[in-house]
Design a protein around this motif. Sequence first.
Motif, PDB file in Angstrom:
ATOM      1  N   ALA A   1       6.871  -5.497   5.262  1.00  0.00           N
ATOM      2  CA  ALA A   1       7.764  -4.483   4.692  1.00  0.00           C
ATOM      3  C   ALA A   1       8.108  -3.401   5.697  1.00  0.00           C
ATOM      4  N   CYS A   2       9.234  -2.784   5.469  1.00  0.00           N
ATOM      5  CA  CYS A   2       9.657  -1.580   6.177  1.00  0.00           C
ATOM      6  C   CYS A   2       9.105  -0.367   5.426  1.00  0.00           C
TER       7      CYS A   2
ATOM      8  N   PHE B   1       8.785  -1.049  -4.352  1.00  0.00           N
ATOM      9  CA  PHE B   1       8.554  -2.240  -5.162  1.00  0.00           C
ATOM     10  C   PHE B   1       8.359  -1.845  -6.625  1.00  0.00           C
ATOM     11  N   SER B   2       8.844  -2.697  -7.530  1.00  0.00           N
ATOM     12  CA  SER B   2       8.654  -2.414  -8.954  1.00  0.00           C
ATOM     13  C   SER B   2       8.720  -3.698  -9.760  1.00  0.00           C
TER      14      SER B   2
ATOM     15  N   ALA C   1       3.507   1.862   1.557  1.00  0.00           N
ATOM     16  CA  ALA C   1       2.113   2.176   1.894  1.00  0.00           C
ATOM     17  C   ALA C   1       1.173   1.724   0.787  1.00  0.00           C
ATOM     18  N   ARG C   2       1.569   1.974  -0.464  1.00  0.00           N
ATOM     19  CA  ARG C   2       0.766   1.534  -1.602  1.00  0.00           C
ATOM     20  C   ARG C   2       0.742   0.004  -1.681  1.00  0.00           C
ATOM     21  N   ALA C   3       1.895  -0.625  -1.415  1.00  0.00           N
ATOM     22  CA  ALA C   3       1.968  -2.087  -1.436  1.00  0.00           C
ATOM     23  C   ALA C   3       1.032  -2.699  -0.408  1.00  0.00           C
TER      24      ALA C   3
ATOM     25  N   VAL D   1       1.829  -6.533   0.602  1.00  0.00           N
ATOM     26  CA  VAL D   1       2.403  -6.839   1.917  1.00  0.00           C
ATOM     27  C   VAL D   1       1.294  -6.787   2.955  1.00  0.00           C
ATOM     28  N   ASN D   2       1.454  -7.579   4.018  1.00  0.00           N
ATOM     29  CA  ASN D   2       0.425  -7.631   5.065  1.00  0.00           C
ATOM     30  C   ASN D   2       0.505  -6.446   6.012  1.00  0.00           C
TER      31      ASN D   2
END
Length: 286
Positions: free
Chosen positions: A149-150, A155-156, A196-198, A204-205
Motif C-alpha cells: 500500500a501507499c 481501507f473499508s 498504517a493501521r492496515a 498489507v505487508n
Amino acid sequence: MGNTSGTAFTQPWTAFTVEQAPTPGVAVVHLTGPGRGNMMGLAFWAELPQVFAALDADDSVRAVVLAGVGSTFSTGLDVQEVLGGWLGRLVSGATAQAAQRTELLGVIRSLQDGVTAVARCRKPVIAAIHGWCIGGGVDLISAADVRLACEDATFSVRETRLAIVADVGSLQRLRGIIGEGALRELALTGKDITAARAEKIGLVNDVYPDHETLMAAALEMAAEIAANSPLAVAGTKAVLNEDREENVARGLRHVALWNAAFLHSEDLLEAVAALGERRPGVFHGK
C-alpha cells in the motif's frame, strides 16, 4: 500449461488495461473504471474472470501486479448499476418471489466467481493499493497473494453501512489474513482504516511513501517471483490455497443464500437513498 495467444494483452477491455511490464514474465493489470473511482460496475464484473483466466492460461505470464488508475484503487461496487434493477423487483409484501430470488442468487454467485478467479489464477497476484479501497475493492485484494500500500491508502469493509452483508469474499478470506478480531471490528463497524493501521493488522505487508515507490516495489517483488520455477510457484500457490479456498467456497455459498433471501429491506432502500443524497443512512432494522 499450453501456450496461448496472449489474449489478456490484446483484448479491448472496458474496465481494465493489461500490459506487459518491462521485466519479463510480469503483467500489470489496472482497474480503469469506467465509473468514478474505478467503481465496479457491470463491465468490471463481466471482464474480471475473463482477464484472470487469460492471464492464467498465458505461458508468458509468471506474476501479476494489480493496481488502480487515477487517484484511487477502487471505491467498490456500483450499487445502482449492479443492484439498482433489483430494488423494484423484490417488492415488499409480495407473496411469491422464488424466481426473482433464485435469479438474484445467480447474480451474487457470478460476482463471487469473478473475485475467486483472482485467487484461482495460478500466477501470483500482488495488489498495489493507493487511495480508496472500499467494499468490493477489499474483496478483490483479499483474493490477491500479497498486498502492498501507499501511505495515502484507506481501507473499508463498508457493507454494513449500506445495509448489505459483504458477500463477495472479504468475510471469508480476510480471516486468514488479519485474524478474527480485526476482521470482526472492520466488518461490523464499517469503519475506514489508514494504511498504517492496515499494516499493523497484517492486511498489507508494507507501506510506501508515494505511488511511484509503491509500484516499483510491487514490480520488484513480481520480478522475484517471475525468476523462480513457474511450476514450483504454481504448485506452492495451489498448496497454500487448498485448505483456505475450500472453507471460502463454503462461506460464499452461505452468504449468497443469505443475501438472496434477505438482501432486500427498507434499510437497503434507505442506504441507496442516503448515497444519492450524500448523507448518513438512518436504519430501523426493517
